[in-house]
Design a protein around this motif. Structure first.
Motif, PDB file in Angstrom:
ATOM      1  N   LEU A   1       0.913  -1.253   0.012  1.00 33.38           N
ATOM      2  CA  LEU A   1       0.016  -0.037   0.207  1.00 33.38           C
ATOM      3  C   LEU A   1       0.796   0.935  -0.053  1.00 33.38           C
ATOM      4  N   PRO A   2       0.629   1.770  -1.239  1.00 34.20           N
ATOM      5  CA  PRO A   2       1.340   3.489  -0.836  1.00 34.20           C
ATOM      6  C   PRO A   2       1.140   4.468  -0.079  1.00 34.20           C
ATOM      7  N   ASP A   3       0.518   4.590   0.638  1.00 34.65           N
ATOM      8  CA  ASP A   3      -0.580   5.597   1.211  1.00 34.65           C
ATOM      9  C   ASP A   3      -0.470   4.987   2.942  1.00 34.65           C
ATOM     10  N   LYS A   4       0.102   4.035   3.320  1.00 39.70           N
ATOM     11  CA  LYS A   4      -0.005   3.508   5.420  1.00 39.70           C
ATOM     12  C   LYS A   4       0.057   4.593   5.757  1.00 39.70           C
ATOM     13  N   ILE A   5       1.174   6.129   5.591  1.00 35.07           N
ATOM     14  CA  ILE A   5       1.515   7.003   6.498  1.00 35.07           C
ATOM     15  C   ILE A   5      -0.577   7.591   6.252  1.00 35.07           C
ATOM     16  N   VAL A   6      -0.900   7.751   5.257  1.00 32.81           N
ATOM     17  CA  VAL A   6      -2.094   8.486   5.618  1.00 32.81           C
ATOM     18  C   VAL A   6      -3.616   7.498   6.290  1.00 32.81           C
ATOM     19  N   LEU A   7      -3.115   5.969   6.041  1.00 37.19           N
ATOM     20  CA  LEU A   7      -3.374   5.365   6.774  1.00 37.19           C
ATOM     21  C   LEU A   7      -3.515   4.957   8.487  1.00 37.19           C
TER      22      LEU A   7
END
Length: 374
Positions: A336-342
């Motif tokens: 997943l490229p946006d793990k920080i957002v999650l």
């Protein structure tokens, strides 16, 4: 009528587990509001944390159904309630609730219980269950469980949450000591799991071992870290050692019981688990897979919010977990490229819905109800 002040919180033990950390945070919240909480249990690794927070702990043999232990607990409870001038008695598990229920018949103290999970409803267990004058459940479905199975008046059942301390569970903690102690390589993607490891709770830990070789083959730059102790620990550790030997690397770390749960979560990149541990992981900004003995919700995001909250993140009523679906979700999160957002989203959900202040005030409303009946 005088106000109440001293509150006895009784649970089975004080080792790693959702009930124990719930009681720890409730006692802390009560103390901050000027009450005097006293915790009774058979002891465990979290007793030192209680003492650090200025909360008294009294050791009683509340950990099993041995008749001698129940009798000893009955006698000791009576002494504690009289000596400490206890105003409210609050049981957080079935065994202390049973023992205190017997004592309540003669001492008539205000008596409440918490419901943290569903129990067996066989006739013998129904007979030995005591829910006090009023109860508080940690999810709406557990309130319905009490109504359906024990015919308790809904007006005598409150609903609360598992309060999570955002200052305790953060991403920016110093984790060097546990990295060195347990040989955790934070340059890798850390797959974390925290749970008591007994028959009722160890399914996902065992499934992580079942999928470990496949995960390592596809993503060798990963490491699995399992925190917790219990009756299944030795079996799981033996199996983990065997897998590590096969892979010729320290791939699965068995950390045992620890009070440094927040540090383990701070270095975790993907968390797998349920209930309070899942909420603590979310508070530490971990992308989280909700999976446990009672079911499987999968990768937590905004589409899973309502479902997860209905069962207090326990997966009750959902499909069962299995190694194949768990492996696919872990691989999906790794890519997943946006793990920080999650992770940021996960923390925002905890901050909005799972504060210690709300949990503490919910319990005080319960105490007010039974105190008013004096």
């Amino acid at each position: 009528m005088r106000n109440y002040k001293t509150i006895l919180l009784a649970t089975m033990s004080f080792d790693i587990g959702g009930v124990e950390t719930h009681v720890l945070e409730l006692a802390t919240g009560l103390r901050q509001l000027g009450y005097t909480p006293i915790v009774a249990s058979n002891g465990g690794v979290y007793v030192a944390e209680l003492k650090k927070r200025g909360i008294q702990h009294i050791k009683l043999p509340l950990h099993d159904k041995n008749p001698k232990n129940i009798l000893d607990s009955y006698i000791l409870f009576k002494k504690v309630i009289e000596k400490e001038q206890i105003d409210i008695v609050h049981a957080h598990a079935r065994i202390p609730a049973f023992t205190l229920g017997l004592l309540h018949k003669t001492m008539k103290f205000p008596f409440v219980t918490s419901v943290h999970a569903p129990f067996s409803t066989s006739p013998i267990y129904r007979l030995n269950s005591n829910w006090g004058q009023a109860s508080i459940a940690v999810s709406q479905d557990l309130k319905q469980y009490l109504i359906d199975n024990y015919k308790i008046n809904p007006q005598n059942i409150f609903v609360t949450i598992n309060g999570i301390n955002p200052e305790t569970f953060r991403k920016d903690l110093d984790t060097h000591s546990i990295e060195e102690t347990f040989h955790i390589d934070t340059s890798k993607t850390i797959i974390g799991h925290i749970s008591r490891l007994d028959r009722e709770r160890s399914l996902v830990a065992q499934q992580l071992l079942d999928l470990a070789s496949d995960l390592y083959a596809q993503q060798p730059n990963t490491q699995i870290v399992i925190v917790g102790d219990g009756a299944d620990f030795e079996y799981i550790q033996t199996k983990a050692n065997h897998i590590n030997k096969q892979l010729s690397t320290n791939y699965i770390v068995m950390a045992g019981a620890s009070t440094k749960v927040n540090q383990f979560l701070a270095l975790t990149d993907i968390f797998v688990g349920v209930s309070r541990a899942a909420l603590e992981a979310m508070c530490a900004k971990c992308p989280t897979i909700i999976a446990g003995n009672e079911g499987y919700i999968g990768i937590f995001d905004h589409t899973k919010l309502t479902t997860a909250m209905e069962s207090n993140f326990t997966c009750r009523g959902e499909i069962m977990s299995n190694p194949q679906i768990l492996l696919q979700d872990i691989l999906s999160l790794i890519d997943l490229p946006d793990k920080i957002v999650l992770g940021e989203y996960n923390r925002s959900i905890v901050l909005k819905n799972y504060s210690i202040q709300k949990m503490t005030l919910d319990n005080i409303k319960l105490y007010d109800k039974v105190w008013a009946q004096l």
